[in-house]
Design a protein around this motif. Structure first.
Motif, PDB file in Angstrom:
ATOM      1  N   PRO A   1       6.486 -16.276  58.190  1.00  0.00           N
ATOM      2  CA  PRO A   1       5.030 -16.498  58.158  1.00  0.00           C
ATOM      3  C   PRO A   1       4.272 -15.597  59.144  1.00  0.00           C
ATOM      4  O   PRO A   1       3.204 -15.080  58.845  1.00  0.00           O
ATOM      5  N   ARG A   2       4.875 -15.376  60.310  1.00  0.00           N
ATOM      6  CA  ARG A   2       4.210 -14.501  61.291  1.00  0.00           C
ATOM      7  C   ARG A   2       4.221 -13.053  60.826  1.00  0.00           C
ATOM      8  O   ARG A   2       3.259 -12.323  61.033  1.00  0.00           O
ATOM      9  N   ARG A   3       5.299 -12.626  60.196  1.00  0.00           N
ATOM     10  CA  ARG A   3       5.353 -11.271  59.639  1.00  0.00           C
ATOM     11  C   ARG A   3       4.273 -11.091  58.572  1.00  0.00           C
ATOM     12  O   ARG A   3       3.586 -10.062  58.532  1.00  0.00           O
ATOM     13  N   LEU A   4       4.159 -12.064  57.701  1.00  0.00           N
ATOM     14  CA  LEU A   4       3.140 -11.991  56.649  1.00  0.00           C
ATOM     15  C   LEU A   4       1.741 -11.962  57.245  1.00  0.00           C
ATOM     16  O   LEU A   4       0.880 -11.186  56.814  1.00  0.00           O
ATOM     17  N   ALA A   5       1.517 -12.786  58.251  1.00  0.00           N
ATOM     18  CA  ALA A   5       0.203 -12.811  58.898  1.00  0.00           C
ATOM     19  C   ALA A   5      -0.091 -11.469  59.553  1.00  0.00           C
ATOM     20  O   ALA A   5      -1.211 -10.949  59.479  1.00  0.00           O
ATOM     21  N   LEU A   6       0.922 -10.876  60.169  1.00  0.00           N
ATOM     22  CA  LEU A   6       0.758  -9.568  60.795  1.00  0.00           C
ATOM     23  C   LEU A   6       0.432  -8.502  59.747  1.00  0.00           C
ATOM     24  O   LEU A   6      -0.473  -7.682  59.938  1.00  0.00           O
ATOM     25  N   LEU A   7       1.146  -8.523  58.643  1.00  0.00           N
ATOM     26  CA  LEU A   7       0.896  -7.560  57.562  1.00  0.00           C
ATOM     27  C   LEU A   7      -0.520  -7.722  56.993  1.00  0.00           C
ATOM     28  O   LEU A   7      -1.217  -6.731  56.751  1.00  0.00           O
TER      29      LEU A   7
ATOM     30  N   MET B   1     -10.987  -2.384  56.504  1.00  0.00           N
ATOM     31  CA  MET B   1     -12.303  -2.360  57.155  1.00  0.00           C
ATOM     32  C   MET B   1     -12.592  -0.975  57.728  1.00  0.00           C
ATOM     33  O   MET B   1     -13.726  -0.489  57.665  1.00  0.00           O
ATOM     34  N   SER B   2     -11.587  -0.320  58.269  1.00  0.00           N
ATOM     35  CA  SER B   2     -11.763   1.031  58.801  1.00  0.00           C
ATOM     36  C   SER B   2     -12.123   2.008  57.689  1.00  0.00           C
ATOM     37  O   SER B   2     -13.026   2.836  57.845  1.00  0.00           O
ATOM     38  N   ALA B   3     -11.420   1.919  56.576  1.00  0.00           N
ATOM     39  CA  ALA B   3     -11.718   2.798  55.435  1.00  0.00           C
ATOM     40  C   ALA B   3     -13.124   2.531  54.913  1.00  0.00           C
ATOM     41  O   ALA B   3     -13.861   3.473  54.576  1.00  0.00           O
ATOM     42  N   PHE B   4     -13.502   1.272  54.854  1.00  0.00           N
ATOM     43  CA  PHE B   4     -14.848   0.911  54.397  1.00  0.00           C
ATOM     44  C   PHE B   4     -15.905   1.494  55.328  1.00  0.00           C
ATOM     45  O   PHE B   4     -16.921   2.033  54.877  1.00  0.00           O
TER      46      PHE B   4
ATOM     47  N   GLY C   1      -3.093  -9.011  58.549  1.00  0.00           N
ATOM     48  CA  GLY C   1      -4.027  -8.576  59.592  1.00  0.00           C
ATOM     49  C   GLY C   1      -4.140  -7.058  59.636  1.00  0.00           C
ATOM     50  O   GLY C   1      -5.248  -6.510  59.720  1.00  0.00           O
ATOM     51  N   VAL C   2      -3.018  -6.372  59.576  1.00  0.00           N
ATOM     52  CA  VAL C   2      -3.034  -4.904  59.587  1.00  0.00           C
ATOM     53  C   VAL C   2      -3.750  -4.380  58.339  1.00  0.00           C
ATOM     54  O   VAL C   2      -4.564  -3.441  58.421  1.00  0.00           O
ATOM     55  N   ALA C   3      -3.486  -4.974  57.198  1.00  0.00           N
ATOM     56  CA  ALA C   3      -4.138  -4.545  55.949  1.00  0.00           C
ATOM     57  C   ALA C   3      -5.651  -4.730  56.035  1.00  0.00           C
ATOM     58  O   ALA C   3      -6.416  -3.870  55.580  1.00  0.00           O
TER      59      ALA C   3
END
Length: 94
Positions: free
Chosen positions: A13-19, A28-31, A21-23
């Protein structure tokens, strides 16, 4: 002393949350980059449109001045024509 195997490791679950969050951060940066590029493009288009309008007015006024210079119209009439022509010109919504 050996530490438990799960200590120091990320759970699924923490790995998924990290992924996720990074996505989100990358998206947002690309936007933000795209939004800045769009803003710059809009400003450039507006600047070009204003430049074209000013150049058109200058050409028209030169033509009226040339008519006065050649004696086809009086200076007073040239001024009135120039004023009317510039008043009639609109940029954007007027």
């Amino acid at each position: 002393m050996n530490a438990p195997a799960t200590q120091g490791r990320l759970t699924i679950p923490r790995r998924l949350a990290l992924l996720v969050g990074v996505a989100i951060i990358v998206s947002m940066s690309a936007f933000a980059v795209q939004l800045k590029a769009l803003r710059n493009t809009l400003f450039e288009e507006r600047e070009n449109a204003i430049r074209n309008e000013v150049q058109s007015a200058a050409t028209l006024l030169r033509a009226i001045a040339e008519e006065a210079k050649l004696g086809h119209i009086t200076d007073a009439e040239a001024q009135e024509r120039a004023k009317a022509a510039v008043r009639a010109m609109h940029f954007g919504k007027g």
